[in-house]
Design a protein around this motif. Structure first.
Motif, mmCIF file in Angstrom:
data_model
loop_
_atom_site.group_PDB
_atom_site.id
_atom_site.type_symbol
_atom_site.label_atom_id
_atom_site.label_comp_id
_atom_site.label_asym_id
_atom_site.label_seq_id
_atom_site.Cartn_x
_atom_site.Cartn_y
_atom_site.Cartn_z
ATOM 1 N N UNK A 190 4.871 3.562 -44.496
ATOM 2 C CA UNK A 190 4.967 3.218 -43.069
ATOM 3 C C UNK A 190 3.876 3.974 -42.311
ATOM 4 N N UNK A 191 3.023 3.232 -41.608
ATOM 5 C CA UNK A 191 1.890 3.897 -40.964
ATOM 6 C C UNK A 191 2.024 3.875 -39.445
ATOM 7 N N UNK A 192 3.274 3.921 -38.966
ATOM 8 C CA UNK A 192 3.498 3.901 -37.518
ATOM 9 C C UNK A 192 4.250 5.151 -37.041
ATOM 10 N N UNK A 193 4.162 6.227 -37.825
ATOM 11 C CA UNK A 193 4.955 7.403 -37.474
ATOM 12 C C UNK A 193 4.251 8.255 -36.402
ATOM 13 N N UNK A 194 5.064 8.870 -35.563
ATOM 14 C CA UNK A 194 4.543 9.838 -34.599
ATOM 15 C C UNK A 194 5.092 11.210 -34.956
ATOM 16 N N UNK A 195 4.195 12.181 -35.117
ATOM 17 C CA UNK A 195 4.642 13.540 -35.420
ATOM 18 C C UNK A 195 4.650 14.354 -34.127
ATOM 19 N N UNK A 196 5.735 15.068 -33.882
ATOM 20 C CA UNK A 196 5.815 15.980 -32.754
ATOM 21 C C UNK A 196 5.490 17.379 -33.279
ATOM 22 N N UNK A 197 4.394 17.930 -32.783
ATOM 23 C CA UNK A 197 3.872 19.176 -33.356
ATOM 24 C C UNK A 197 4.035 20.328 -32.371
#
Lengths: 269, 446
Positions: B26-33
């Motif tokens: 899945x290439x639609x992930x958002x990472x909260x950093x």
């Protein structure tokens, strides 16, 4: 006549590869040649004399005059007689993977069991195994649609899974039982199994003949009864007793014939 | 499951990252950093999110070497790499296994090392979709992209796989629920079929469940093919399914507009192995006489397909390639990892981005305890307990960018979102460094 006897004296758990030690290549070798020779083991080569005592008697003009005796357990010697075209090889023990693979002539006899891929893509000659063979005896190379195309394989024990897949000629005789999918994808040739068969012989066969003299565990739906014959003559051989003849595999519009011993397979009548 | 408050305390969002878990990529992930750590992941399934966020506690941080007492002790990179290079350079039958959870760039360096030392290179396909690859070589590959399934498919069959547990976003992102160009109502325009002996979570939500008996796959598909050719079935029950049901299913499969068959290890690893896939592929070929059908294996790791594509492209063989004689050879049962280990052939084993300790059969593991094992990985696992040299790598898709191939063979770039720990090195760098050091040892001994 030249007799070359190799007697094992040291065991290597990494398999030795014998594809260079076939009658076609060694018929004019003398003892010094063998002593100089280094056998492939893994990514290296080591002197053959580390692993075998070598004895040579007589001389030969060509490979057909060579008899090689591998006098002991060859359970870690791969490619015995691979691609040989003439001569005899006798293995007095078990043989490792690929014994008689791609051979085009001559004969090999194994007085023990053979590992997988015995007689792979065989094109001629004879291979006799006194014990059992493991998987893929007389098969094709992975992905190749033509397997064994000529020659004879005789197995006196049992055969493993997928005997002779993609067979396109030659004859195989198994005295014992046989595991699943014997003769899968076969297009020509003859397989005779003396013992019981677990499941699904001749799946997706297009042509050729499979004879089962023992009890069959499960038959595929792709086969239709053509009739029951008494003492039929199949592939030039006279069989005794009643046989049910099936045609198949319908899935591939196959015209192959599968013969089952009627006495042993009464449930299918 | 307890309600979790949404994470609001973060420094930045890195958008469109690619998940480094299963073959769905899945290439639609958002990472909260926050503070160079991923504190939350949006859009991912629980499997992907937990791998991305919660790996840190088992993280391998520094290189280690096992000492005489049998304990792993921390060391510096030079010592660890020299030790590993020495083991590889002196080996007669080295085996390099793994590669499915690292990038194509690293595999390229790995292949160079393999070819140089005459080793065997193999990946996880050897214990998962290897039979699929063999069948594909035999009878072809009626493949599509997942986008085609999303936009066109009105029947989706899952055979011997349970995507609800193993590929949780497969149905929601690609096959069942999304609204596609020709399937505007999504789920309502599609029929979901599961062929599985188990009443799995996917079977529970299917419109049709076909519970054929275990190991009955080949016989079942053979019967469907016979029906397609017009044969009247003789037996009343075939592989545990009544013949009327088989005829009904065959009719349904013939009368769709676009069908897709997905299969997992339930099909590849039952009794007749590659022949199950072989006959399934031929069934798809037969069905194409009536309508459009395609097929796809449900690949496990995010780059397991990538390794097979990469190696096929470079060497002509998909996995289990043996360079011991100087040229590539490939023979199932002879050059494949489990068979080599069962035969007790390898004398050095390098595992990269894989965990054989957790997945290999006992006989194979028994041999691993007798030989030196080099591990390149990001976290502690059963394989670390077997390892003699541990080289900590970095997390592809989170700490390092790289290329991977999705299960339908679409290449995807994986972004870097945070910096790796200072003491870790990129997999690609480690493998290249091993190559350089092995080369130095080999050339010095000439």
């Amino acid at each position: 006549m030249k007799t070359i006897t190799l007697t094992p004296k040291k065991f290597s758990s990494i398999a030795l590869e014998f594809d260079e030690l076939i009658p076609d290549k060694v018929y004019d070798w003398n003892k010094e040649d063998f002593e100089k020779y280094e056998v492939p083991i893994g990514n290296s080569r080591f002197p053959l004399t580390d692993y075998f005592d070598i004895e040579i008697e007589g001389s030969a003009e060509g490979p057909e005059e060579v008899k090689m005796i591998l006098d002991g357990d060859m359970g870690r010697v791969k490619y015995i007689g691979c691609k040989m075209s003439a001569g005899d090889i006798l293995v007095n023990g078990d043989a490792d993977l690929q014994v008689g693979a791609e051979m085009t002539g001559g004969s090999i006899k194994v007085n023990g069991n053979a590992e997988s891929y015995a007689g792979r893509e065989m094109k001629g000659g004879s291979l006799e195994i006194m014990g059992n063979v493991r998987e893929y005896c007389g098969t094709s190379y992975i992905g190749e649609w033509r397997g064994m195309s000529d020659g004879i394989i005789k197995v006196h024990g049992n055969a493993g899974k997928q005997l002779a897949d993609c067979m396109s000629g030659g004859e195989i005789y198994v005295d014992g039982g046989c595991d699943i999918l014997a003769g899968i994808h076969m297009t020509k040739g003859y397989i005779e199994i003396g013992g019981d068969v677990t499941r699904w012989p001749a799946g997706q066969m297009k042509n050729g003949t499979v004879v089962i003299k023992g009890k069959l565990g499960r038959l595929l739906e792709g086969f239709e009864v053509e009739g029951i014959y008494k003492n039929p003559e199949i592939h030039g051989k006279q069989l005794t007793g009643k046989y049910i003849k099936y045609k198949g595999d319908i899935g591939v519009n196959g015209k192959g014939s599968l013969w089952l011993n009627a006495e042993k397979n009464r449930d299918l009548l | 499951m307890a309600y979790e408050e949404p994470v609001t305390d973060y420094d930045k969002i890195v958008e469109n990252c690619t998940c480094a878990f299963c073959g769905s990529n899945c290439d639609d992930l958002d990472y909260l950093v926050k503070d160079n750590r991923v504190v939350a992941v949006r859009h991912a399934c629980r499997l992907g999110a937990s791998k991305i966020m919660e790996d840190e506690d088992q993280r391998l941080i520094v290189p280690m070497i096992r000492d005489e007492t049998g304990e792993l002790v921390e060391t510096d990179w030079d010592t660890a790499l020299d030790k590993a290079a020495e083991l590889i350079a002196n080996a007669v039958r080295p085996l390099f296994y793994g590669w499915s959870e690292t990038s194509i760039e690293c595999m390229k360096k790995g292949l160079k090392l393999t070819e140089y030392v005459g080793a065997v290179i193999d990946n996880q396909a050897t214990i998962c979709h290897g039979p699929t690859v063999q069948a594909v070589q035999n009878v072809g590959y009626p493949l599509m992209t997942l986008g085609e399934v999303k936009n066109r498919a009105d029947m989706v069959v899952y055979s011997g796989s349970n995507p609800m547990n193993a590929h949780p976003r497969h149905l929601s992102r690609y096959t069942m629920f999304p609204r596609g160009w020709f399937r505007p109502r999504g789920r309502y325009d599609r029929t979901l079929v599961t062929w599985d002996p188990k009443f799995s979570d996917t079977a529970k939500m299917s419109d049709i469940w076909v519970p054929f008996e275990e190991n009955g796959d080949y016989e079942f598909v053979n019967a469907i093919r016979a029906v397609l050719k017009g044969k009247e079935l003789k037996k009343d029950v075939i592989a545990g399914i009544p013949k009327e049901d088989i005829i009904e299913l065959t009719e349904a499969m013939k009368n769709v507009e676009f069908g897709a068959l997905f299969f997992g290890l339930g099909l590849t690893h039952t009794l007749s192995k590659q022949r199950n896939i072989d006959i399934a592929i031929q069934l798809v070929q037969d069905l194409n006489a009536y309508t459009k059908w395609v097929l796809l294996p449900m690949r496990g790791h995010f780059n397991v397909n990538g390794f097979n594509i990469f190696l096929s492209y470079e060497m002509g063989f998909p996995y289990g390639v043996d360079f011991c004689r100087g040229y590539p050879r490939y023979m199932i049962g002879e050059t494949t990892t489990i068979d080599l280990l069962n035969r007790r052939e390898p004398d050095v084993f390098m595992v990269i981005a894989a965990d054989p300790g957790a997945h290999f059969p006992g006989g194979a593991l028994a041999h691993l305890t007798n030989i030196p094992v080099i591990q390149i990985d990001i976290h502690w696992g059963p394989s670390t307990e077997l390892a003699d040299v541990v080289l900590p790598g970095t997390f592809i898709g989170v700490e390092t960018a790289g290329t991977s191939y999705r299960m339908d063979s679409v290449p995807i770039h994986m972004k870097k979102a945070i910096d790796p720990p200072e003491t870790c090195r990129e997999d690609e760098w480690i493998v290249n460094e091993l190559y350089e050091r092995v080369k130095k040892i080999k050339e010095a001994s000439k």
